[in-house]
Design a protein around this motif. Structure first.
Motif, PDB file in Angstrom:
ATOM      1  N   ARG A  75     -66.081 -52.139 -11.254  1.00  0.00           N
ATOM      2  CA  ARG A  75     -66.460 -52.662  -9.931  1.00  0.00           C
ATOM      3  C   ARG A  75     -65.426 -52.310  -8.878  1.00  0.00           C
ATOM      4  O   ARG A  75     -65.772 -51.918  -7.765  1.00  0.00           O
ATOM      5  N   SER A  76     -64.164 -52.457  -9.217  1.00  0.00           N
ATOM      6  CA  SER A  76     -63.099 -52.164  -8.273  1.00  0.00           C
ATOM      7  C   SER A  76     -63.114 -50.689  -7.893  1.00  0.00           C
ATOM      8  O   SER A  76     -62.971 -50.333  -6.724  1.00  0.00           O
ATOM      9  N   LYS A  77     -63.289 -49.839  -8.882  1.00  0.00           N
ATOM     10  CA  LYS A  77     -63.323 -48.402  -8.624  1.00  0.00           C
ATOM     11  C   LYS A  77     -64.508 -48.046  -7.730  1.00  0.00           C
ATOM     12  O   LYS A  77     -64.386 -47.275  -6.781  1.00  0.00           O
ATOM     13  N   LYS A  78     -65.662 -48.660  -8.018  1.00  0.00           N
ATOM     14  CA  LYS A  78     -66.852 -48.396  -7.219  1.00  0.00           C
ATOM     15  C   LYS A  78     -66.656 -48.875  -5.787  1.00  0.00           C
ATOM     16  O   LYS A  78     -67.036 -48.205  -4.826  1.00  0.00           O
ATOM     17  N   LEU A  80     -63.782 -49.229  -4.146  1.00  0.00           N
ATOM     18  CA  LEU A  80     -62.833 -48.354  -3.455  1.00  0.00           C
ATOM     19  C   LEU A  80     -63.473 -47.034  -3.065  1.00  0.00           C
ATOM     20  O   LEU A  80     -63.203 -46.502  -1.992  1.00  0.00           O
ATOM     21  N   GLN A  81     -64.327 -46.499  -3.943  1.00  0.00           N
ATOM     22  CA  GLN A  81     -65.013 -45.248  -3.606  1.00  0.00           C
ATOM     23  C   GLN A  81     -65.989 -45.474  -2.456  1.00  0.00           C
ATOM     24  O   GLN A  81     -66.128 -44.640  -1.576  1.00  0.00           O
ATOM     25  N   HIS A  82     -66.635 -46.619  -2.461  1.00  0.00           N
ATOM     26  CA  HIS A  82     -67.600 -46.930  -1.409  1.00  0.00           C
ATOM     27  C   HIS A  82     -66.888 -47.143  -0.078  1.00  0.00           C
ATOM     28  O   HIS A  82     -67.361 -46.712   0.970  1.00  0.00           O
ATOM     29  N   GLY A  85     -65.275 -43.617   1.035  1.00  0.00           N
ATOM     30  CA  GLY A  85     -66.255 -42.587   1.286  1.00  0.00           C
ATOM     31  C   GLY A  85     -65.731 -41.247   0.816  1.00  0.00           C
ATOM     32  O   GLY A  85     -64.840 -41.136  -0.011  1.00  0.00           O
ATOM     33  N   GLU A  86     -66.283 -40.196   1.356  1.00  0.00           N
ATOM     34  CA  GLU A  86     -65.854 -38.846   0.992  1.00  0.00           C
ATOM     35  C   GLU A  86     -64.747 -38.417   1.936  1.00  0.00           C
ATOM     36  O   GLU A  86     -64.984 -38.135   3.101  1.00  0.00           O
ATOM     37  N   THR A  87     -63.526 -38.389   1.470  1.00  0.00           N
ATOM     38  CA  THR A  87     -62.401 -37.931   2.273  1.00  0.00           C
ATOM     39  C   THR A  87     -61.754 -36.755   1.565  1.00  0.00           C
ATOM     40  O   THR A  87     -61.763 -36.674   0.346  1.00  0.00           O
ATOM     41  N   ASN A  88     -61.173 -35.881   2.359  1.00  0.00           N
ATOM     42  CA  ASN A  88     -60.509 -34.745   1.736  1.00  0.00           C
ATOM     43  C   ASN A  88     -59.129 -35.163   1.253  1.00  0.00           C
ATOM     44  O   ASN A  88     -58.600 -36.194   1.636  1.00  0.00           O
ATOM     45  N   ILE A  89     -58.532 -34.343   0.403  1.00  0.00           N
ATOM     46  CA  ILE A  89     -57.264 -34.699  -0.231  1.00  0.00           C
ATOM     47  C   ILE A  89     -56.136 -34.750   0.789  1.00  0.00           C
ATOM     48  O   ILE A  89     -55.309 -35.649   0.776  1.00  0.00           O
ATOM     49  N   LYS A  90     -56.113 -33.804   1.724  1.00  0.00           N
ATOM     50  CA  LYS A  90     -55.025 -33.757   2.701  1.00  0.00           C
ATOM     51  C   LYS A  90     -55.046 -34.993   3.596  1.00  0.00           C
ATOM     52  O   LYS A  90     -54.031 -35.613   3.844  1.00  0.00           O
ATOM     53  N   GLY A  91     -56.217 -35.379   4.064  1.00  0.00           N
ATOM     54  CA  GLY A  91     -56.326 -36.535   4.947  1.00  0.00           C
ATOM     55  C   GLY A  91     -56.012 -37.835   4.223  1.00  0.00           C
ATOM     56  O   GLY A  91     -55.373 -38.716   4.770  1.00  0.00           O
ATOM     57  N   SER A  92     -56.458 -37.952   2.964  1.00  0.00           N
ATOM     58  CA  SER A  92     -56.216 -39.203   2.249  1.00  0.00           C
ATOM     59  C   SER A  92     -54.767 -39.319   1.820  1.00  0.00           C
ATOM     60  O   SER A  92     -54.246 -40.412   1.712  1.00  0.00           O
ATOM     61  N   ALA A  93     -54.099 -38.191   1.565  1.00  0.00           N
ATOM     62  CA  ALA A  93     -52.703 -38.250   1.132  1.00  0.00           C
ATOM     63  C   ALA A  93     -51.802 -38.656   2.294  1.00  0.00           C
ATOM     64  O   ALA A  93     -50.877 -39.442   2.129  1.00  0.00           O
ATOM     65  N   LEU A  94     -52.063 -38.120   3.476  1.00  0.00           N
ATOM     66  CA  LEU A  94     -51.213 -38.421   4.619  1.00  0.00           C
ATOM     67  C   LEU A  94     -51.636 -39.702   5.323  1.00  0.00           C
ATOM     68  O   LEU A  94     -50.817 -40.381   5.914  1.00  0.00           O
TER      69      LEU A  94
END
Length: 129
Positions: A75-78, A80-82, A85-94
């Protein structure tokens, strides 16, 4: 007279083991095909009993806690994904500007506590009791 030192239960168990080994040996020498078939049938019945017992004894408290933990993790994983959303790796890392603003805005203000000064220095007159 040496066998009198042992308990009677030890003698009985040893006798049963010897008779069982003798029976297995004679069964194997007289009809080996039936002997192998009997061993196979006993093994299959043993496996069936093992899996039935394992299935019904699967409800131990530790197993239930583990199952509840895995369910909560899914549930927690779902969630957090919800949320992300769909983010790219560079944006989510910074971290994006909007997520940085949200984290600063959600920060709790410190609790405003006041100290009440009482008469700490004054000693009680214990003789008046």
């Amino acid at each position: 007279m040496a066998f009198l030192k042992y308990r009677t239960s030890t003698i009985v168990v040893a006798g049963l083991i010897i008779l069982a080994l003798l029976g297995i040996f004679t069964k194997f020498t007289t009809n080996p095909a039936q002997f192998i078939q009997n061993i196979f049938v006993f093994a299959v019945i043993g496996l069936i009993i093992f899996f039935v017992v394992r299935k019904f004894s699967n409800s131990s408290p530790q197993k239930r806690e583990q199952r509840a933990f895995l369910k909560a993790a899914k549930r927690s994983k779902k969630r957090l994904q919800h949320k992300g959303g769909e983010t790219n790796i560079k944006g989510s890392a910074l971290g994006t500007l909007s997520t940085l603003k949200k984290t600063k805005a959600k920060k709790k203000p410190p609790a405003h506590l006041t100290v009440i000064d009482g008469k700490k220095g004054k000693k009680k007159n214990r003789a008046s009791f």
